[in-house]
Design a protein around this motif. Sequence first.
Motif, short mmCIF file in Angstrom:
data_model
loop_
_atom_site.label_atom_id
_atom_site.label_comp_id
_atom_site.label_asym_id
_atom_site.label_seq_id
_atom_site.Cartn_x
_atom_site.Cartn_y
_atom_site.Cartn_z
N GLN A 107 -37.56 62.28 -20.98
CA GLN A 107 -36.51 62.46 -19.98
C GLN A 107 -35.70 61.18 -19.79
O GLN A 107 -34.51 61.25 -19.50
CB GLN A 107 -37.11 62.87 -18.64
CG GLN A 107 -37.58 64.29 -18.60
CD GLN A 107 -38.27 64.61 -17.28
OE1 GLN A 107 -38.87 63.75 -16.66
NE2 GLN A 107 -38.17 65.86 -16.86
N ARG A 115 -31.90 65.65 -17.23
CA ARG A 115 -33.34 65.60 -16.91
C ARG A 115 -33.77 66.83 -16.12
O ARG A 115 -34.88 67.31 -16.27
CB ARG A 115 -33.66 64.36 -16.10
CG ARG A 115 -33.60 63.11 -16.91
CD ARG A 115 -33.87 61.89 -16.08
NE ARG A 115 -33.43 60.73 -16.84
CZ ARG A 115 -33.25 59.53 -16.35
NH1 ARG A 115 -33.51 59.31 -15.06
NH2 ARG A 115 -32.84 58.55 -17.09
N HIS A 119 -36.94 69.08 -17.11
CA HIS A 119 -38.08 69.08 -16.19
C HIS A 119 -38.76 70.46 -16.12
O HIS A 119 -39.96 70.55 -16.01
CB HIS A 119 -37.63 68.64 -14.80
CG HIS A 119 -38.75 68.55 -13.81
ND1 HIS A 119 -39.75 67.61 -13.93
CD2 HIS A 119 -39.06 69.29 -12.74
CE1 HIS A 119 -40.60 67.77 -12.95
NE2 HIS A 119 -40.21 68.78 -12.20
#
Length: 120
Positions: A107, A115, A119
Motif C-alpha cells: 500500500q 490505498r 485495503h
Amino acid sequence: MTDRAIPLCLLRVLRDHSDEKHILSIADIQKHLEASDLHPDRRTLYTHFDVLTAMGYEISDFKANGKGYYLMSREVEPSEAHLLCDAVCALPFIPEKQTLDLIRKLQSLVSVYERRHIHN
C-alpha cells in the motif's frame, strides 16, 4: 528539517498525495511540506521539480496538464499492487501478521487514494 531535505519530501508528497485523478497545485504541495516544517517558496519548488525530473522521475507539470503536478510513473502501478495483495491474501501458508505487513508495504507504494481500494 533542513532545506536539503526538500527534494526528498517533495517526492514523498507526490508519491503519497498525487496521481492522475488527484493533481496537486503548488499551494497544495506547500501545505504538505509545511507539515514537515519546510517552507520553500514557489520558485524553489520549480528547481526541485527539475532535480527530480533529472533523476528520472516522471512528473506531469502545469504546462502538460493545465492543473498542477503529479507523479506519472511509480515503481508499482496500483493494479499491480492490488494483484499482489490479492495473491498474498490467497496464500494459506503465510501467517496473518506477515500478510498484513506485506499488504501495508504494498500500500505504501501507491497514493493514499489508491490505498483505500487495496485495503479491501
